[in-house]
Design a protein around this motif. Structure first.
Motif, PDB file in Angstrom:
ATOM      1  N   LEU A 123       0.774  -0.875  -0.295  1.00 44.10           N
ATOM      2  CA  LEU A 123      -0.212  -0.261  -0.159  1.00 44.10           C
ATOM      3  C   LEU A 123       1.039   1.005   0.076  1.00 44.10           C
ATOM      4  O   LEU A 123       2.317   1.147   0.757  1.00 44.10           O
ATOM      5  CB  LEU A 123      -0.678   0.331   1.556  1.00 44.10           C
ATOM      6  N   THR A 124       0.482   1.872  -0.720  1.00 43.31           N
ATOM      7  CA  THR A 124       1.051   3.147  -0.835  1.00 43.31           C
ATOM      8  C   THR A 124       0.580   4.816   0.337  1.00 43.31           C
ATOM      9  O   THR A 124      -0.844   4.485   0.044  1.00 43.31           O
ATOM     10  CB  THR A 124       1.358   4.083  -2.136  1.00 43.31           C
ATOM     11  N   PRO A 125       0.970   5.742   1.113  1.00 43.20           N
ATOM     12  CA  PRO A 125      -0.473   6.155   1.670  1.00 43.20           C
ATOM     13  C   PRO A 125      -0.542   7.435   0.556  1.00 43.20           C
ATOM     14  O   PRO A 125      -1.715   8.149   1.471  1.00 43.20           O
ATOM     15  CB  PRO A 125       1.022   6.493   3.223  1.00 43.20           C
ATOM     16  N   GLN A 126       0.000   7.863  -0.141  1.00 43.80           N
ATOM     17  CA  GLN A 126      -0.929   8.737  -0.535  1.00 43.80           C
ATOM     18  C   GLN A 126      -0.621  10.348  -0.057  1.00 43.80           C
ATOM     19  O   GLN A 126      -1.828  10.886  -0.451  1.00 43.80           O
ATOM     20  CB  GLN A 126      -2.034   8.802  -2.313  1.00 43.80           C
ATOM     21  N   ILE A 127       0.397  10.487   0.437  1.00 45.70           N
ATOM     22  CA  ILE A 127       0.934  11.566   1.617  1.00 45.70           C
ATOM     23  C   ILE A 127       0.349  13.042   0.192  1.00 45.70           C
ATOM     24  O   ILE A 127       1.561  12.949  -0.319  1.00 45.70           O
ATOM     25  CB  ILE A 127       1.369  12.133   2.341  1.00 45.70           C
ATOM     26  N   SER A 128      -0.572  14.282   0.253  1.00 44.75           N
ATOM     27  CA  SER A 128      -0.076  15.009  -0.819  1.00 44.75           C
ATOM     28  C   SER A 128       0.088  16.562   0.131  1.00 44.75           C
ATOM     29  O   SER A 128       0.190  17.525  -0.619  1.00 44.75           O
ATOM     30  CB  SER A 128      -1.420  15.209  -1.243  1.00 44.75           C
ATOM     31  N   TRP A 129       0.028  16.153   1.849  1.00 44.94           N
ATOM     32  CA  TRP A 129       0.498  17.360   2.412  1.00 44.94           C
ATOM     33  C   TRP A 129       1.617  16.833   3.903  1.00 44.94           C
ATOM     34  O   TRP A 129       0.816  15.964   4.057  1.00 44.94           O
ATOM     35  CB  TRP A 129      -0.615  18.346   2.362  1.00 44.94           C
ATOM     36  N   ARG A 130       2.469  17.537   3.709  1.00 49.91           N
ATOM     37  CA  ARG A 130       2.989  17.102   4.972  1.00 49.91           C
ATOM     38  C   ARG A 130       3.848  17.851   5.978  1.00 49.91           C
ATOM     39  O   ARG A 130       4.774  18.991   4.724  1.00 49.91           O
ATOM     40  CB  ARG A 130       4.127  15.750   4.696  1.00 49.91           C
ATOM     41  N   GLY A 131       4.262  18.545   6.794  1.00 49.18           N
ATOM     42  CA  GLY A 131       4.669  19.437   7.407  1.00 49.18           C
ATOM     43  C   GLY A 131       4.687  19.752   8.822  1.00 49.18           C
ATOM     44  O   GLY A 131       3.857  18.501   8.957  1.00 49.18           O
ATOM     45  N   ASP A 132       5.394  20.455   9.479  1.00 47.15           N
ATOM     46  CA  ASP A 132       5.322  20.857  10.725  1.00 47.15           C
ATOM     47  C   ASP A 132       4.079  20.268  11.765  1.00 47.15           C
ATOM     48  O   ASP A 132       3.103  21.255  10.776  1.00 47.15           O
ATOM     49  CB  ASP A 132       6.571  20.963  11.256  1.00 47.15           C
ATOM     50  N   TRP A 133       3.562  20.051  12.907  1.00 43.90           N
ATOM     51  CA  TRP A 133       1.994  20.768  13.031  1.00 43.90           C
ATOM     52  C   TRP A 133       2.508  22.474  13.663  1.00 43.90           C
ATOM     53  O   TRP A 133       1.351  22.498  13.293  1.00 43.90           O
ATOM     54  CB  TRP A 133       1.721  20.249  13.896  1.00 43.90           C
TER      55      TRP A 133
ATOM     56  N   GLN B 108       2.426  24.312  10.783  1.00 39.46           N
ATOM     57  CA  GLN B 108       2.132  25.013   9.145  1.00 39.46           C
ATOM     58  C   GLN B 108       0.363  23.930   9.533  1.00 39.46           C
ATOM     59  O   GLN B 108      -0.421  23.861   8.254  1.00 39.46           O
ATOM     60  CB  GLN B 108       2.407  24.231   8.257  1.00 39.46           C
ATOM     61  N   ALA B 109       0.074  23.793  10.758  1.00 40.84           N
ATOM     62  CA  ALA B 109      -1.467  23.375  10.939  1.00 40.84           C
ATOM     63  C   ALA B 109      -2.567  24.451  10.278  1.00 40.84           C
ATOM     64  O   ALA B 109      -2.834  23.399   9.141  1.00 40.84           O
ATOM     65  CB  ALA B 109      -2.274  22.929  12.373  1.00 40.84           C
ATOM     66  N   ASP B 110      -2.841  25.606  10.564  1.00 47.15           N
ATOM     67  CA  ASP B 110      -3.349  25.868   9.567  1.00 47.15           C
ATOM     68  C   ASP B 110      -3.543  25.973   7.863  1.00 47.15           C
ATOM     69  O   ASP B 110      -3.925  25.935   7.294  1.00 47.15           O
ATOM     70  CB  ASP B 110      -3.022  27.480   9.757  1.00 47.15           C
ATOM     71  N   GLU B 111      -1.929  25.882   7.463  1.00 44.23           N
ATOM     72  CA  GLU B 111      -1.593  26.369   5.658  1.00 44.23           C
ATOM     73  C   GLU B 111      -2.609  24.603   5.561  1.00 44.23           C
ATOM     74  O   GLU B 111      -3.248  24.604   4.601  1.00 44.23           O
ATOM     75  CB  GLU B 111      -0.698  25.546   5.630  1.00 44.23           C
ATOM     76  N   ALA B 112      -2.200  23.242   6.058  1.00 43.76           N
ATOM     77  CA  ALA B 112      -2.475  22.694   5.740  1.00 43.76           C
ATOM     78  C   ALA B 112      -4.147  22.591   5.924  1.00 43.76           C
ATOM     79  O   ALA B 112      -5.517  21.713   4.537  1.00 43.76           O
ATOM     80  CB  ALA B 112      -1.999  21.375   6.771  1.00 43.76           C
ATOM     81  N   ILE B 113      -4.346  22.983   6.770  1.00 48.36           N
ATOM     82  CA  ILE B 113      -6.304  22.744   7.329  1.00 48.36           C
ATOM     83  C   ILE B 113      -6.878  23.671   6.131  1.00 48.36           C
ATOM     84  O   ILE B 113      -8.184  22.784   5.444  1.00 48.36           O
ATOM     85  CB  ILE B 113      -7.204  23.461   8.355  1.00 48.36           C
ATOM     86  N   ALA B 114      -6.222  25.178   5.523  1.00 43.45           N
ATOM     87  CA  ALA B 114      -6.814  25.122   4.671  1.00 43.45           C
ATOM     88  C   ALA B 114      -6.849  24.551   3.272  1.00 43.45           C
ATOM     89  O   ALA B 114      -7.719  24.899   2.541  1.00 43.45           O
ATOM     90  CB  ALA B 114      -6.101  27.030   5.260  1.00 43.45           C
ATOM     91  N   ALA B 115      -6.198  23.934   2.863  1.00 41.73           N
ATOM     92  CA  ALA B 115      -5.617  22.742   1.559  1.00 41.73           C
ATOM     93  C   ALA B 115      -6.942  22.487   1.730  1.00 41.73           C
ATOM     94  O   ALA B 115      -7.725  22.133   0.709  1.00 41.73           O
ATOM     95  CB  ALA B 115      -4.381  22.729   1.881  1.00 41.73           C
ATOM     96  N   LEU B 116      -6.995  21.714   2.833  1.00 41.87           N
ATOM     97  CA  LEU B 116      -8.172  20.080   3.119  1.00 41.87           C
ATOM     98  C   LEU B 116      -9.067  20.838   2.928  1.00 41.87           C
ATOM     99  O   LEU B 116     -10.142  20.266   2.031  1.00 41.87           O
ATOM    100  CB  LEU B 116      -7.410  19.842   4.358  1.00 41.87           C
ATOM    101  N   MET B 117      -9.523  21.951   3.891  1.00 41.47           N
ATOM    102  CA  MET B 117     -10.997  22.752   3.877  1.00 41.47           C
ATOM    103  C   MET B 117     -11.076  23.458   2.138  1.00 41.47           C
ATOM    104  O   MET B 117     -13.061  23.057   1.560  1.00 41.47           O
ATOM    105  CB  MET B 117     -11.195  24.076   3.998  1.00 41.47           C
ATOM    106  N   ALA B 118     -10.111  23.279   1.328  1.00 39.42           N
ATOM    107  CA  ALA B 118     -10.841  24.186   0.034  1.00 39.42           C
ATOM    108  C   ALA B 118     -10.634  23.205  -0.793  1.00 39.42           C
ATOM    109  O   ALA B 118     -10.651  23.037  -2.444  1.00 39.42           O
ATOM    110  CB  ALA B 118      -9.128  24.785  -0.693  1.00 39.42           C
ATOM    111  N   ARG B 119     -10.295  22.384  -0.273  1.00 37.21           N
ATOM    112  CA  ARG B 119     -10.359  21.017  -1.306  1.00 37.21           C
ATOM    113  C   ARG B 119      -9.096  20.995  -2.252  1.00 37.21           C
ATOM    114  O   ARG B 119      -9.160  20.013  -3.473  1.00 37.21           O
ATOM    115  CB  ARG B 119     -11.706  20.956  -2.603  1.00 37.21           C
ATOM    116  N   ARG B 120      -7.907  21.317  -2.032  1.00 37.24           N
ATOM    117  CA  ARG B 120      -7.178  21.369  -3.220  1.00 37.24           C
ATOM    118  C   ARG B 120      -5.687  19.744  -2.896  1.00 37.24           C
ATOM    119  O   ARG B 120      -5.090  19.897  -3.308  1.00 37.24           O
ATOM    120  CB  ARG B 120      -5.754  22.599  -2.752  1.00 37.24           C
ATOM    121  N   LEU B 121      -6.918  19.360  -1.440  1.00 35.30           N
ATOM    122  CA  LEU B 121      -5.727  17.910  -1.684  1.00 35.30           C
ATOM    123  C   LEU B 121      -6.438  17.069  -2.273  1.00 35.30           C
ATOM    124  O   LEU B 121      -7.927  16.262  -2.010  1.00 35.30           O
ATOM    125  CB  LEU B 121      -5.252  17.777   0.281  1.00 35.30           C
TER     126      LEU B 121
END
Length: 310
Positions: free
Chosen positions: A275-285, A287-300
């Motif tokens: 299996l491959t995890p298909q990580i499309s965004w990874r960073g330090d916590w 940067q949580a705001d950045e990850a959440i914004a991308a997730l909410m905007a359906r960019r991931l």
């Protein structure tokens, strides 16, 4: 300890802060968390509904800091992946030993953190179908976390996998690499009838997918990202065209045995590169705001992973 705390004044609804360390019960191990993955449902709904200073987070992977005092579960120093209703967005997490899986030493803990909700949901949904070999299985929402694992697991089960995505031109090559035999823009484009559906979308697509079920086929309703009403046309549940015995079943991840053995099995598949995890965004916590914004905007398309740094 540090944790991502609910803060309704923050843009993302979360902020890094200090909170008390968890106190494990006798049947719980204390885990030093190394990584967590974000799920759309928790950042879109759970955060808004939780009180300030709550510590949420369903998925987390790390190392056992202190074993359960009742003797259950793995020893200190064991790499694990964990599932729970809260507590994953913190440096330490107390976890029932039946809710953790043991991982091979050296496996990327960030990759493991993508498995608890998405991987286990996909695995348990596909089990509802029974034997997959030779069956035509339609997976809607195939570019999401659950969908991508469902495509891979159905392929491992020797199914004919039909991946449905709103952007087949953009994601077709990626989904085929994961094991999809066909990539289509929606359930109505399946052509021949299918034996089973894993629906990760809900709304009108659930109705369209049900219309494509073969006799005695099953649709497993795993997700509802549209939050749109579901309207079946008159006669949708009649079998006058010979398609008798079709069914829709609801799904809940924790309906059934505790997920520890499933988590261990999935961790082994990651370690073996099945299996491959298909990580499309990874960073330090941080940067949580950045990850959440991308997730909410359906960019991931895939999973977002936060590394929990001391």
């Amino acid at each position: 300890m540090r944790a991502l705390l609910v803060d309704h004044c923050a843009p993302s609804g979360l902020c890094l802060g200090e909170t008390a360390d968890p106190e494990p019960a006798p049947n719980q191990a204390l885990i030093r968390v190394a990584a967590t993955s974000l799920n759309f449902g928790e950042v879109s709904h759970a955060v808004s509904q939780a009180p300030d200073n709550a510590v949420l987070g369903w998925d987390a992977a790390g190392v056992v800091e202190r074993a359960a005092t009742d003797g259950s579960g793995p020893a200190a120093g064991t790499p694990v992946l964990t599932l729970g209703e809260s507590g994953g967005w913190a440096e330490f997490r107390a976890v029932d030993t039946g809710m953790l899986g043991i991982a091979p030493v050296g496996t990327d803990l960030g990759a493991l953190s993508t498995l608890p909700v998405a991987g286990t949901s996909a695995l348990r949904a596909l089990r509802r179908i029974g034997s997959l070999s030779g069956k035509r299985v339609l997976i809607t929402g195939s570019t999401g976390g659950v969908g991508r694992y469902a495509v891979q697991l159905a392929h491992l089960g020797d199914a004919h996998v039909i991946a449905s995505t709103g952007e087949p031109d953009a994601h077709g090559n990626d989904l085929r690499a994961l094991g999809a035999d066909e990539v289509i823009p929606g359930p109505e484009h399946t052509g021949a009838l299918v034996d089973a559906v894993v629906d990760c979308v809900g709304g009108p697509q659930l109705v369209q997918a049900f219309e494509k079920l073969a006799p005695h086929g099953t649709l497993i309703a795993v997700g509802d990202v549209t939050l749109q009403p579901v309207h079946f046309p008159p006669g949708a549940f009649l079998g006058n065209d010979g398609r008798h015995g079709r069914s829709i079943t609801t799904f809940h991840l924790q309906d059934g045995p505790l997920p520890g053995p499933d988590l261990t099995w999935l961790a082994d598949r990651i370690a073996a590169s099945d299996l491959t995890p298909q990580i499309s965004w990874r960073g330090d916590w941080n940067q949580a705001d950045e990850a959440i914004a991308a997730l909410m905007a359906r960019r991931l398309h895939g999973k977002a992973v936060l590394d929990i740094t001391p």
